[in-house]
Design a protein around this motif. Structure first.
Motif, PDB file in Angstrom:
ATOM      1  N   ALA A  13      -0.285   1.641  -9.952  1.00  0.00           N
ATOM      2  CA  ALA A  13       1.033   1.884 -10.104  1.00  0.00           C
ATOM      3  C   ALA A  13       1.795   2.497  -9.140  1.00  0.00           C
ATOM      4  N   SER A  14       1.011   2.807  -8.126  1.00  0.00           N
ATOM      5  CA  SER A  14       1.483   3.319  -6.906  1.00  0.00           C
ATOM      6  C   SER A  14       2.857   2.414  -6.298  1.00  0.00           C
ATOM      7  N   PRO A  15       4.000   2.942  -6.047  1.00  0.00           N
ATOM      8  CA  PRO A  15       5.002   2.385  -5.480  1.00  0.00           C
ATOM      9  C   PRO A  15       4.704   2.305  -3.950  1.00  0.00           C
ATOM     10  N   ARG A  16       3.925   3.098  -3.375  1.00  0.00           N
ATOM     11  CA  ARG A  16       3.820   3.081  -1.903  1.00  0.00           C
ATOM     12  C   ARG A  16       2.773   1.644  -1.825  1.00  0.00           C
ATOM     13  N   ARG A  17       1.646   1.480  -2.711  1.00  0.00           N
ATOM     14  CA  ARG A  17       0.665   0.355  -2.649  1.00  0.00           C
ATOM     15  C   ARG A  17       1.502  -0.689  -2.743  1.00  0.00           C
ATOM     16  N   LYS A  18       2.430  -1.007  -3.844  1.00  0.00           N
ATOM     17  CA  LYS A  18       3.235  -2.011  -3.877  1.00  0.00           C
ATOM     18  C   LYS A  18       4.104  -2.454  -2.696  1.00  0.00           C
ATOM     19  N   GLU A  19       4.540  -1.449  -2.100  1.00  0.00           N
ATOM     20  CA  GLU A  19       5.468  -1.528  -0.823  1.00  0.00           C
ATOM     21  C   GLU A  19       4.716  -2.339   0.366  1.00  0.00           C
ATOM     22  N   LEU A  20       3.618  -1.743   0.448  1.00  0.00           N
ATOM     23  CA  LEU A  20       2.741  -2.032   1.452  1.00  0.00           C
ATOM     24  C   LEU A  20       2.221  -3.615   1.405  1.00  0.00           C
ATOM     25  N   MET A  21       1.820  -3.857   0.026  1.00  0.00           N
ATOM     26  CA  MET A  21       1.558  -5.267  -0.236  1.00  0.00           C
ATOM     27  C   MET A  21       2.633  -6.315   0.132  1.00  0.00           C
ATOM     28  N   GLY A  25       3.220  -9.457   2.874  1.00  0.00           N
ATOM     29  CA  GLY A  25       3.506 -10.758   2.355  1.00  0.00           C
ATOM     30  C   GLY A  25       2.006 -11.169   1.325  1.00  0.00           C
ATOM     31  N   PHE A  26       1.509 -10.428   0.723  1.00  0.00           N
ATOM     32  CA  PHE A  26       0.549 -10.695  -0.313  1.00  0.00           C
ATOM     33  C   PHE A  26       1.284 -11.303  -1.485  1.00  0.00           C
ATOM     34  N   ASP A  27       0.472 -12.244  -2.288  1.00  0.00           N
ATOM     35  CA  ASP A  27       0.960 -12.800  -3.340  1.00  0.00           C
ATOM     36  C   ASP A  27       0.306 -12.049  -4.502  1.00  0.00           C
ATOM     37  N   PHE A  28       0.906 -11.166  -5.258  1.00  0.00           N
ATOM     38  CA  PHE A  28       0.285 -10.096  -6.034  1.00  0.00           C
ATOM     39  C   PHE A  28       1.221  -9.580  -7.177  1.00  0.00           C
ATOM     40  N   ALA A 151      -1.762  12.802  -3.752  1.00  0.00           N
ATOM     41  CA  ALA A 151      -3.053  13.559  -3.210  1.00  0.00           C
ATOM     42  C   ALA A 151      -2.460  14.552  -1.989  1.00  0.00           C
ATOM     43  N   GLY A 152      -3.143  15.684  -2.284  1.00  0.00           N
ATOM     44  CA  GLY A 152      -2.698  16.523  -1.260  1.00  0.00           C
ATOM     45  C   GLY A 152      -1.450  17.066  -1.328  1.00  0.00           C
ATOM     46  N   ALA A 153      -0.489  16.854  -2.229  1.00  0.00           N
ATOM     47  CA  ALA A 153       0.937  17.348  -2.317  1.00  0.00           C
ATOM     48  C   ALA A 153       1.727  16.926  -1.425  1.00  0.00           C
ATOM     49  N   TYR A 154       1.428  15.870  -0.912  1.00  0.00           N
ATOM     50  CA  TYR A 154       2.676  15.284   0.347  1.00  0.00           C
ATOM     51  C   TYR A 154       2.506  13.761   0.417  1.00  0.00           C
ATOM     52  N   ALA A 155       3.515  13.175   0.973  1.00  0.00           N
ATOM     53  CA  ALA A 155       3.890  11.978   1.420  1.00  0.00           C
ATOM     54  C   ALA A 155       4.041  11.636   2.932  1.00  0.00           C
ATOM     55  N   ALA A 156       3.203  11.173   3.710  1.00  0.00           N
ATOM     56  CA  ALA A 156       3.813  10.881   5.285  1.00  0.00           C
ATOM     57  C   ALA A 156       4.890  10.130   5.273  1.00  0.00           C
ATOM     58  N   GLN A 157       5.267   9.336   4.536  1.00  0.00           N
ATOM     59  CA  GLN A 157       6.392   8.557   4.704  1.00  0.00           C
ATOM     60  C   GLN A 157       7.804   8.898   4.240  1.00  0.00           C
ATOM     61  N   GLU A 158       7.522  10.171   3.609  1.00  0.00           N
ATOM     62  CA  GLU A 158       8.824  10.704   2.925  1.00  0.00           C
ATOM     63  C   GLU A 158       9.104  12.137   3.756  1.00  0.00           C
ATOM     64  N   PHE A 159      10.034  12.323   4.587  1.00  0.00           N
ATOM     65  CA  PHE A 159      10.179  13.637   5.247  1.00  0.00           C
ATOM     66  C   PHE A 159       8.953  14.129   5.890  1.00  0.00           C
ATOM     67  N   GLY A 160       7.942  13.337   6.333  1.00  0.00           N
ATOM     68  CA  GLY A 160       6.730  13.779   6.743  1.00  0.00           C
ATOM     69  C   GLY A 160       6.958  14.344   8.083  1.00  0.00           C
ATOM     70  N   GLU A 161       8.115  14.209   8.887  1.00  0.00           N
ATOM     71  CA  GLU A 161       8.318  14.939  10.181  1.00  0.00           C
ATOM     72  C   GLU A 161       8.610  16.445   9.711  1.00  0.00           C
ATOM     73  N   MET A 175      -0.485   6.547   3.741  1.00  0.00           N
ATOM     74  CA  MET A 175       0.265   6.000   2.622  1.00  0.00           C
ATOM     75  C   MET A 175      -0.360   5.596   1.298  1.00  0.00           C
ATOM     76  N   GLY A 176      -1.633   5.216   1.735  1.00  0.00           N
ATOM     77  CA  GLY A 176      -2.479   4.880   0.485  1.00  0.00           C
ATOM     78  C   GLY A 176      -2.852   3.611   0.209  1.00  0.00           C
ATOM     79  N   LEU A 177      -2.816   2.769   1.254  1.00  0.00           N
ATOM     80  CA  LEU A 177      -3.445   1.434   1.146  1.00  0.00           C
ATOM     81  C   LEU A 177      -3.665   0.954   2.859  1.00  0.00           C
ATOM     82  N   PRO A 178      -4.855   0.948   3.401  1.00  0.00           N
ATOM     83  CA  PRO A 178      -5.030   0.520   4.613  1.00  0.00           C
ATOM     84  C   PRO A 178      -5.321  -1.176   4.692  1.00  0.00           C
ATOM     85  N   CYS A 179      -4.122  -1.840   5.024  1.00  0.00           N
ATOM     86  CA  CYS A 179      -3.955  -3.183   4.819  1.00  0.00           C
ATOM     87  C   CYS A 179      -4.624  -3.933   5.945  1.00  0.00           C
ATOM     88  N   SER A 180      -5.033  -3.559   7.019  1.00  0.00           N
ATOM     89  CA  SER A 180      -5.801  -3.934   8.139  1.00  0.00           C
ATOM     90  C   SER A 180      -7.004  -3.981   7.593  1.00  0.00           C
TER      91      SER A 180
END
Length: 198
Positions: A13-21, A25-28, A151-161, A175-180
Motif C-alpha cells: 500500500a506504500s505510496p513511495r513504492r507505487k511512485e517508484l514503479m 514505467g512498470f505496468d503494475f 521504518a525508522g520514523a523518517y522519509a528520505a524524500q520528505e524534508f530529508g535535508e 525510499m522503499g524499493l531498489p528499482c535497479s
C-alpha cells in the motif's frame, strides 16, 4: 513464458513504492497484503526477506499467473531493528537514537510467479548518516512529516535535508524499493525486465 500476465502485482500500500514503479514505467497494479510482519532483531535482514516473501505469497494466491512483488524496508542501527513507530513518542526516541550516527537501510524484495513455481528473494543495503540533532530539531522534522507509517520514523524524500547528512548507496532503496535491483532480478529470471514495462 507462456501464459504469464505481464502486469506486475505490487503487494504493497506504500505510496513511495507505487511512485517508484510509475517512475520506472512498470505496468503494475497495487494490491496491499494483509500479511502479518515479523520484527525480530535477531537477524534483521532475514526478517526483511521473510516479510517481503510473506506479503508476496499472500497476493500470489489470488494472481498465480502474474509476477507478484513484495517488499519490506527496515532500518538497522547496532544490530537493532527500527520498524514503524507506534506513536510520536516512539518516533522521537527513534530519531534521537539515530541522530549523529550512521545506520543501514535494507529493502528486501520477493518476486513470485506461482504458476511457474518461481520464488526469488534479494535485498539491497544503503548507509544513511544522520545530522546531529537536538530535541527541537527532531520536533521540527516531526511537524513537517507524517512518520508513523515509515521504518525508522523518517522519509528520505520528505524534508530529508533536515535530518540526513549523506547517503551511501541507492537512494531509491532508502525510499522503499531498489528499482535497479528489481530490474536485475527480473532480467535474471525472465531474460529482460522490459517485458514488464508499459
Amino acid at each position: 513464458m507462456k501464459g504469464v500476465y505481464k502486469q506486475i502485482i505490487l503487494a504493497s500500500a506504500s505510496p513511495r513504492r507505487k511512485e517508484l514503479m510509475q517512475k520506472h514505467g512498470f505496468d503494475f497494479i497495487a494490491e496491499p497484503s494483509g500479511a502479518q510482519e515479523g520484527n525480530s532483531s535477531e537477524d534483521c535482514l532475514k526478517t526483511a526477506l521473510s516479510n517481503a516473501k510473506l506479503k508476496a505469497m499472500e497476493i500470489a494466491e489470488k494472481y498465480p499467473k502474474n509476477v507478484v512483488l513484495g517488499a519490506d524496508t527496515i532500518v538497522v542501527l547496532d544490530g537493532k531493528l527500527f520498524g514503524k513507530p507506534k506513536d510520536l513518542k516512539d518516533a522521537k526516541e527513534m530519531l534521537n537514537a539515530l541522530q549523529g550516527r550512521t545506520h543501514s537501510v535494507f529493502t528486501a524484495i520477493a518476486i513470485i510467479l506461482k504458476s511457474e513455481n518461481i520464488f526469488k528473494t534479494a535485498a539491497e543495503e544503503s548507509r544513511v548518516s544522520f545530522k546531529k540533532m537536538d530535541l527541537q530539531d527532531i520536533e521540527n522534522y516531526l511537524q513537517k512529516v507524517n512518520v508513523l507509517d515509515k521504518a525508522g520514523a523518517y522519509a528520505a524524500q520528505e524534508f530529508g535535508e533536515l535530518i540526513i547528512e549523506k547517503i551511501d548507496g541507492d537512494f531509491e532503496n532508502v525510499m522503499g524499493l531498489p528499482c535497479s535491483l528489481l530490474k536485475n532480478e527480473l532480467g535474471r529470471i525472465f531474460g529482460s525486465f522490459k517485458i514488464f514495462l508499459k
